[in-house]
Write an enzyme that holds these catalytic residues in place. Structure first.
Site, PDB file in Angstrom:
ATOM      1  N   ARG A  50     102.011 107.888  97.072  1.00 37.96           N
ATOM      2  CA  ARG A  50     102.317 106.951  98.159  1.00 37.96           C
ATOM      3  C   ARG A  50     103.786 107.027  98.547  1.00 37.96           C
ATOM      4  O   ARG A  50     104.137 106.923  99.716  1.00 37.96           O
ATOM      5  CB  ARG A  50     101.919 105.524  97.758  1.00 37.96           C
ATOM      6  N   LYS A 105     105.136 102.083 102.299  1.00 35.60           N
ATOM      7  CA  LYS A 105     105.812 101.027 101.521  1.00 35.60           C
ATOM      8  C   LYS A 105     107.313 101.083 101.793  1.00 35.60           C
ATOM      9  O   LYS A 105     108.104 101.585 100.983  1.00 35.60           O
ATOM     10  CB  LYS A 105     105.482 101.167 100.034  1.00 35.60           C
ATOM     11  N   GLU A 129      96.670  91.654 105.781  1.00 33.54           N
ATOM     12  CA  GLU A 129      96.946  91.507 104.343  1.00 33.54           C
ATOM     13  C   GLU A 129      97.962  90.392 104.118  1.00 33.54           C
ATOM     14  O   GLU A 129      98.574  89.894 105.061  1.00 33.54           O
ATOM     15  CB  GLU A 129      97.457  92.810 103.744  1.00 33.54           C
TER      16      GLU A 129
HETATM   17  N1  PLP Z   1     100.315  95.059 100.225  1.00 31.79           N
HETATM   18  C1  PLP Z   1     101.628  94.780 100.157  1.00 31.79           C
HETATM   19  C2  PLP Z   1     102.301  94.290 101.383  1.00 31.79           C
HETATM   20  C3  PLP Z   1     102.326  94.951  98.951  1.00 31.79           C
HETATM   21  O1  PLP Z   1     103.622  94.676  98.871  1.00 31.79           O
HETATM   22  C4  PLP Z   1     101.624  95.403  97.825  1.00 31.79           C
HETATM   23  C5  PLP Z   1     102.331  95.650  96.580  1.00 31.79           C
HETATM   24  O2  PLP Z   1     102.658  96.743  96.235  1.00 31.79           O
HETATM   25  C6  PLP Z   1     100.264  95.651  97.931  1.00 31.79           C
HETATM   26  C7  PLP Z   1      99.637  95.471  99.143  1.00 31.79           C
HETATM   27  C8  PLP Z   1      99.469  96.104  96.746  1.00 31.79           C
HETATM   28  O3  PLP Z   1      99.672  97.446  96.462  1.00 31.79           O
HETATM   29  P1  PLP Z   1      99.502  97.970  94.976  1.00 31.79           P
HETATM   30  O4  PLP Z   1      98.180  97.539  94.533  1.00 31.79           O
HETATM   31  O5  PLP Z   1      99.607  99.446  95.108  1.00 31.79           O
HETATM   32  O6  PLP Z   1     100.600  97.377  94.176  1.00 31.79           O
HETATM   33  C1  COI Z   2     104.094  95.224  93.985  1.00 31.40           C
HETATM   34  O1  COI Z   2     103.067  94.578  93.807  1.00 31.40           O
HETATM   35  O2  COI Z   2     104.431  96.135  93.228  1.00 31.40           O
HETATM   36  C2  COI Z   2     104.965  94.967  95.136  1.00 31.40           C
HETATM   37  O3  COI Z   2     105.769  95.790  95.461  1.00 31.40           O
HETATM   38  C3  COI Z   2     104.846  93.678  95.846  1.00 31.40           C
HETATM   39  C4  COI Z   2     106.103  92.892  95.912  1.00 31.40           C
HETATM   40  C5  COI Z   2     105.767  91.555  96.432  1.00 31.40           C
HETATM   41  C6  COI Z   2     106.785  92.734  94.628  1.00 31.40           C
END
Ligand code: PLP
Ligand code: COI
Length: 348
Positions: free
Chosen positions: A80, A184, A220
């Protein structure tokens, strides 16, 4: 060293021993170095300060019930980050380098991996940013990649799986239809800060963003993906402006294996009325039940147009709980790692 009560940790910075840092200059990566100096010397004309050529990741390292240390799906985070950096047209660490620097960071901060019983984990935060001095709007030529860490508890500070409330964001958008929400980037979060401050002042735990073109369907949460349970279905939005969550991807896999129907599709706001369970999901929030979602004309407004009550306000829904137990069970060595998602780490 002060003894840390990991069971009291929330999701907040805590100083550790060291970071791991590498620089990409003139088209080549330098050697990753472990440093106990957390202060950086960065040129004030670095692009990161002006046009935000910056992306980051988040992944967790768990000490299991068997005392083994597991890092969850770092290859997915590496991929990612590559996708985010490619969107920003800047250099990036390849998958091997990304994972190796994560391992170096864990080893350098081994004593900060919380004990199993605490429920806490070591959060890794890989960050990549443009560092060359620039004035014109251009992608970064030289970049710095850092992996840092902090022991963390639950994101909200509440007990794990304790339901919270959310509000729809109707007059603040996070990621445009053809924008950067799929990546991200720190820039995506900047767009949510002001709205979050308003929502939090009103006591909401989370902010639920809608599609920017029509404001009719759910995208989201600002911190995490959305999933709902309706009957035997796991329902989650399919959108090019939503971050492809690794937790959500893993949960969809587990849900399908449990016999749930996985629906990844447009989710309209009105469907909230029919949901049996709703959750935020992500690395930081894990699975966080949402028991009430308010719809207001604007975030600032005191008027509530519609209030969606979902499930039991005191407890996580039964299907979400099963999903939580399955995924956390693998991360903490309570269940077999049947998909090979956990990387076991050794101290040396
Ligand atoms: N959506 C947002 C806006 C986030 O900041 C996060 C955190 O990383 C997620 C979704 C969830 O992603 P992941 O499950 O890869 O941590
Ligand atoms: C994560 O879940 O790793 C994120 O980056 C989300 C953030 C709100 C800390």
């Amino acid at each position: 060293m002060e003894k840390i009560d990991y069971s009291k940790r929330s999701f907040a910075y805590y100083p550790t021993n060291a970071i791991v840092i590498a620089k990409y200059e003139n088209g080549a990566w330098g050697k990753p170095e472990i440093s106990s100096d957390f202060m950086l010397s960065v040129h004030c004309f670095a692009g990161a300060f002006h046009y935000a050529p910056e992306c980051f990741e988040g992944l967790k390292v768990y000490r299991g019930a068997d005392n083994k240390v597991r890092m969850f799906r770092p290859d997915e985070n590496a991929k990612r980050m590559i996708s985010s950096a490619t969107y920003l047209d800047m250099g990036y660490p390849d998958e091997e380098m990304f994972i190796e620097m994560c391992k170096m960071c864990v080893r350098a901060n081994w004593e900060f991996i919380p004990p199993y019983e605490s429920g806490a984990s070591l959060y890794l935060r890989p960050v990549l940013f443009g560092m060359n001095p620039q004035l014109g709007i251009r992608s970064a030529k030289d970049v710095t990649f850092i992996v840092m860490s902090s022991p963390v508890g639950t994101y909200s500070g509440a007990k794990a799986l304790m339901p919270g409330t959310a509000v729809l964001s109707r007059n603040y958008d996070r990621a445009a239809t053809y924008g950067s929400g799929y990546y991200k980037l720190g820039a995506n979060y900047a767009q949510s800060l002001h709205a979050y401050n308003i929502a939090r002042k009103q006591g909401y735990r989370e902010l639920l963003f809608l599609d920017t073109a029509t404001h009719t369907h759910i995208e989201e949460f600002g911190s995490s993906n959305f999933f709902g349970i309706k009957g035997n279905s796991y329902i989650t939005p399919d959108s090019d402006s939503v971050l492809p969550s690794i937790t959500n991807k893993s949960l969809r896999h587990v849900a399908a294996d449990m016999g749930l129907t996985v629906e990844m599709r447009k989710v309209y706001v009105e469907e909230l009325a029919e949901m049996d369970e709703v959750n935020a999901c992500g690395t930081a929030v894990v699975i966080t039940p949402i028991c009430k979602i308010d719809d207001k004309p604007t975030l600032e407004s005191t008027e509530i147009t519609k209030c969606y009550h979902i499930g039991d306000p005191e407890n996580c829904g039964p299907i979400s709980r099963k999903l939580y137990d399955a995924i956390v069970g693998m991360q903490k060595g309570l269940l077999p790692d049947k998909y090979g998602w956990c990387m076991i780490l050794e101290e040396k």
